[in-house]
Design an enzyme around this catalytic site. Sequence first.
Site, mmCIF file in Angstrom:
data_model
loop_
_atom_site.group_PDB
_atom_site.id
_atom_site.type_symbol
_atom_site.label_atom_id
_atom_site.label_comp_id
_atom_site.label_asym_id
_atom_site.label_seq_id
_atom_site.Cartn_x
_atom_site.Cartn_y
_atom_site.Cartn_z
ATOM 1 N N SER A 137 4.737 -8.117 4.668
ATOM 2 C CA SER A 137 6.193 -8.171 4.792
ATOM 3 C C SER A 137 6.602 -9.597 5.149
ATOM 4 C CB SER A 137 6.661 -7.217 5.894
ATOM 5 O OG SER A 137 8.000 -7.465 6.255
ATOM 6 N N TYR A 151 5.950 -4.240 14.759
ATOM 7 C CA TYR A 151 5.853 -4.346 13.301
ATOM 8 C C TYR A 151 5.551 -5.783 12.878
ATOM 9 C CZ TYR A 151 7.133 -3.894 8.366
ATOM 10 O OH TYR A 151 7.117 -3.899 6.999
#
Length: 254
Positions: A137, A151
């Site tokens: 990501s 995350y």
Amino acid sequence: MSFQDKVVLVIGSSSGIGAATAIKFAEEGAKVAIVGRKKQKLEEVAKKCGNPLVLVADISKDEDVKRIISETLREFGKLDILINNAGIGGNVSILAENAMQTFDQVMTTNLRAIVYLTNLAAPHIVKTKGNIINISSVAAYRAIGKESFSYCTSKAALDHFTRAVAQELAESGVRVNVINPGPVVTDFVMNMGLPAEVQDAAWKKAATLTALQRVSIPEEIADLILFTASDKARGITGSSFVSDNGMLLKLGNI
């Protein structure tokens, strides 16, 4: 790009990027194994993949990780390409009482499970001179969103894990790369438990954060995955590919 008779294992393929990727590999002649926790969704994807191996599994469980690899090898006899796509969110404040519980859950799925899958799959990919692609990501590059430390940390670690393994496996002729999407319209937001109207607003807001004022669809990322896995990318290893509609440009990459 042809993947005729290649065996491709796609983790997290019940929807979104994983589903689009499995379908495209199958269209290019690959023998596909699809993995996810939701049987019904996997079966819907399977209808578009010819005759795939369907594996209902939770990669946060070691016994399921072992089963994924062993059943793929039992079915197809080899493994050429591993796509590590599964991941979860988990916003929590570092000040929260449950911060470590959330952190452990996110790291178990987003990092540890990927490490274990790679550990078990790599010896077989060495035999086929195949390759591994991890889906990360843009959160690996900068902290995005409040209370997102779990995350972001998991994705930054995944990127560096990719480079370390790429360096080690290069001598065996195996390539390892990572793809870093920005916002992509998938079930990710829905899986966070947000109502439909909030989800729609979230995607509209996400578009405003990109230079191109849009968010991607899963097929765009799948196209990049197939290129990276193909012989057209035979000189590429240890690399990160950002596909974010200019999100990092808009926010200011750090």
